[in-house]
Design an enzyme around this catalytic site. Structure first.
Site, PDB file in Angstrom:
ATOM      1  N   CYS A 295       0.869  -1.178   0.000  1.00 60.30           N
ATOM      2  CA  CYS A 295       0.000   0.000   0.000  1.00 60.30           C
ATOM      3  C   CYS A 295       0.906   1.229   0.000  1.00 60.30           C
ATOM      4  O   CYS A 295       1.741   1.378   0.902  1.00 60.30           O
ATOM      5  CB  CYS A 295      -0.892  -0.014   1.242  1.00 60.30           C
ATOM      6  SG  CYS A 295      -1.896   1.470   1.488  1.00 60.30           S
TER       7      CYS A 295
ATOM      8  N   CYS B 208      -0.413   3.543  -6.564  1.00 57.46           N
ATOM      9  CA  CYS B 208      -1.356   2.935  -5.625  1.00 57.46           C
ATOM     10  C   CYS B 208      -1.482   1.494  -6.075  1.00 57.46           C
ATOM     11  O   CYS B 208      -1.636   1.231  -7.274  1.00 57.46           O
ATOM     12  CB  CYS B 208      -2.711   3.642  -5.676  1.00 57.46           C
ATOM     13  SG  CYS B 208      -4.020   2.796  -4.745  1.00 57.46           S
TER      14      CYS B 208
END
Length: 274
Positions: free
Chosen positions: A73, A184
């Protein structure tokens, strides 16, 4: 000696993009994945909150006796990587440095774009990391939080999706970038739409590839690379099991994959390892 798994953690399903790369490159490794879908998106939350949530995920995985942790992440990497590296007695790998290295290896005109969550863009983590590696690079960041919502809803294909992606990425049209970092871990699930939007002259960089290379190097150095029996995958989510399984089965091309729901806030917390 007991075979220890590698832990992967993300705010949702995006981290499965790293799991997919890891299973391809490290087929004998056991892996455990936790997606904190109940509390996503992380990208709009304060950094302190993201650090708290990241510790809860890491603590859960620590109880699975992992030998290494991958923060799959970007938002959590930007907010919590130094803390987790200091707190845990195992290797902890984020995705921003690998993504930056890969981008600098790819670009020819030293103009790199980064699309990510609001939190990652506001942290300037990518521009700072790339500037440290090559001061001559020019980085253009663009927040695209809508992509996370679309992917978690499994909206990844079709003209309606393409229209939205085109609109969101329109500000990059005049930036003269030749490389675009998918900053992302959700975003590789929209690769086709993103590539169509930016055109064939822009190379997309998925940090997962370089991140798993770094993971493999670390495990090799520590003589912890699994080389015998085929690896297994356990998956956990704090949110909807059905929603998680639908995307996981499609993305990993395994229709029999299952997940379990967990409450990581109730996990026993023994504090940092050090």
């Amino acid at each position: 000696m007991k075979k220890q798994p590698i832990g992967f953690m993300d705010s949702g399903v995006g981290g499965l993009t790293l799991v997919k790369e890891a299973r391809k490159r490290l087929p004998n490794e056991d892996m455990v994945f936790i997606g904190d879908q109940a509390r996503l998106p992380y990208g709009e939350k304060p950094a302190a909150t993201v650090r708290e949530f990241a510790w809860q995920m890491a603590n859960f995985l620590r109880h699975q006796e992992i030998k290494a942790l991958v923060i799959a992440c970007n938002t959590a990497t930007a907010a919590a990587l130094p803390d987790l590296q200091a707190q845990l007695a195992i290797p902890v790998i984020g995705v921003i440095k690998p993504g930056s290295i890969a981008a600098l290896q790819t670009t020819h005109n030293r103009r790199v774009g980064v699309i990510a969550t609001t939190g990652t863009i506001q942290s300037a983590a990518y521009s700072q990391q790339m500037a440290a590696l090559n001061p001559d690079v020019q980085v253009t960041g663009l927040a695209a939080p809508q992509f996370v919502t679309m992917i978690e809803a499994n909206q990844r294909h079709g003209q309606a999706v393409q229209t939205i992606v085109n609109q969101i990425l329109q500000p990059l049209q005049k930036s003269e970038i030749d490389t675009l970092v998918l900053g992302c871990t959700h975003f590789p699930l929209l690769t086709t739409a993103i590539q169509t939007a930016v055109g064939p002259d822009v190379t997309l960089v998925n940090p997962a590839v370089q991140a798993i290379t770094m993971l493999e190097e670390v495990l090799t150095q520590q003589q912890q690379l699994a080389t015998t029996t085929p690896g297994t995958l356990r998956m956990y989510t704090t949110g909807s099991v059905a929603a998680f399984e639908e995307i996981a089965q499609q993305w990993l091309a395994q229709p029999d994959l299952t997940a379990q729901q967990v409450d990581i806030q109730k996990e026993k917390n023994d504090g940092p390892d050090r």
